[in-house]
Motif scaffolding. Sequence first.
Motif, PDB file in Angstrom:
ATOM      1  N   GLU A  38       0.835  -1.201   0.000  1.00 19.51           N
ATOM      2  CA  GLU A  38       0.000   0.000   0.000  1.00 19.51           C
ATOM      3  C   GLU A  38       0.873   1.256   0.000  1.00 19.51           C
ATOM      4  OE1 GLU A  38      -3.527   2.105   2.711  1.00 19.51           O
ATOM      5  OE2 GLU A  38      -2.556   0.259   3.381  1.00 19.51           O
ATOM      6  N   ARG A  39       1.950   1.225   0.765  1.00 19.95           N
ATOM      7  CA  ARG A  39       2.842   2.384   0.831  1.00 19.95           C
ATOM      8  C   ARG A  39       3.502   2.658  -0.511  1.00 19.95           C
ATOM      9  NH1 ARG A  39       7.860   1.590   4.609  1.00 19.95           N
ATOM     10  NH2 ARG A  39       6.178   0.720   5.879  1.00 19.95           N
ATOM     11  N   CYS A  41       2.380   1.752  -3.458  1.00 21.18           N
ATOM     12  CA  CYS A  41       1.338   2.208  -4.385  1.00 21.18           C
ATOM     13  C   CYS A  41       1.026   3.684  -4.158  1.00 21.18           C
ATOM     14  CB  CYS A  41       0.069   1.378  -4.203  1.00 21.18           C
ATOM     15  SG  CYS A  41       0.224  -0.347  -4.733  1.00 21.18           S
ATOM     16  N   ALA A  42       0.949   4.080  -2.894  1.00 19.35           N
ATOM     17  CA  ALA A  42       0.634   5.481  -2.580  1.00 19.35           C
ATOM     18  C   ALA A  42       1.706   6.416  -3.111  1.00 19.35           C
ATOM     19  CB  ALA A  42       0.464   5.647  -1.076  1.00 19.35           C
ATOM     20  N   ARG A  43       2.964   5.992  -3.029  1.00 22.27           N
ATOM     21  CA  ARG A  43       4.044   6.840  -3.539  1.00 22.27           C
ATOM     22  C   ARG A  43       3.887   7.105  -5.031  1.00 22.27           C
ATOM     23  NH1 ARG A  43       7.716   3.761  -0.157  1.00 22.27           N
ATOM     24  NH2 ARG A  43       8.343   2.533  -1.974  1.00 22.27           N
ATOM     25  N   ASP A  46      -1.009   7.964  -5.601  1.00 22.56           N
ATOM     26  CA  ASP A  46      -1.920   8.491  -4.586  1.00 22.56           C
ATOM     27  C   ASP A  46      -2.854   9.572  -5.127  1.00 22.56           C
ATOM     28  OD1 ASP A  46      -2.940   8.487  -1.959  1.00 22.56           O
ATOM     29  OD2 ASP A  46      -1.770  10.257  -1.459  1.00 22.56           O
ATOM     30  N   ASP A  47      -2.512  10.198  -6.252  1.00 20.77           N
ATOM     31  CA  ASP A  47      -3.389  11.214  -6.813  1.00 20.77           C
ATOM     32  C   ASP A  47      -4.606  10.610  -7.506  1.00 20.77           C
ATOM     33  OD1 ASP A  47      -1.651  10.107  -8.699  1.00 20.77           O
ATOM     34  OD2 ASP A  47      -1.873  11.842 -10.037  1.00 20.77           O
ATOM     35  N   ARG A  50      -5.477   4.376  -4.274  1.00 20.02           N
ATOM     36  CA  ARG A  50      -4.641   3.919  -3.167  1.00 20.02           C
ATOM     37  C   ARG A  50      -5.048   2.484  -2.813  1.00 20.02           C
ATOM     38  NH1 ARG A  50      -2.342   7.453   1.814  1.00 20.02           N
ATOM     39  NH2 ARG A  50      -0.929   5.867   2.618  1.00 20.02           N
TER      40      ARG A  50
END
Length: 202
Positions: A38-39, A41-43, A46-47, A50
């Motif tokens: 998840e982290r 992917c968010a990097r 995230d826009d 997520r």
Amino acid sequence: MAYSPSLGHDVGVNELLTHLAARARHHPGSGLTLWLSERSCARRWDDMIRPDAYAHWHDLPTTTESPHQLPFFLEYDTGTQPLARVEAKLDGYATFATTTGTHPILLIHTRTASRDRSIRHRLAQPARDLGLRVATSSLDFTTDTPWGPWWAPLEPAARRTTLTALAAHWTGLTPATGLEPTDADTALTLPVPPLPPTAQTS
């Protein structure tokens, strides 16, 4: 961490994907070739989205067949979010497909079969309207073999099938671009079993 409200969710995500990764131990042609947390992917996204994970399932059913690859996002649903919020996530995945020109599928894994039915009923039409490829399952089905015939495409009268069969079911699947194994938090390797203790000699 023991009191974290997300602990059960995080353990569930990692347990499911660890089972998939560990499949390669006994079936060298099968397993995960890429796993982003998840982290990670968010990097990257995230826009738009997520997800709880992004991964590539790889399977070589027989030596005479071409390998199947299933690029997928994972949403691990514990049943705590309203269905409207789950539905709202589909817009982000549609935006991702349009913006990047890539088409991974979306796997939604729930805790119970009843939650699975509710999500299927709620998301079937929106997913079709958005042109998304979505399959669902639940912990009641998958147990410790999540690669098995437990996933149902979000389509009318769809039967449950394997991850490998999903890759054959949907044409035109494409992985997210520009990703390398080094984009993950850690290298996708399985722990080496510990060696037995050395006998002490006097």
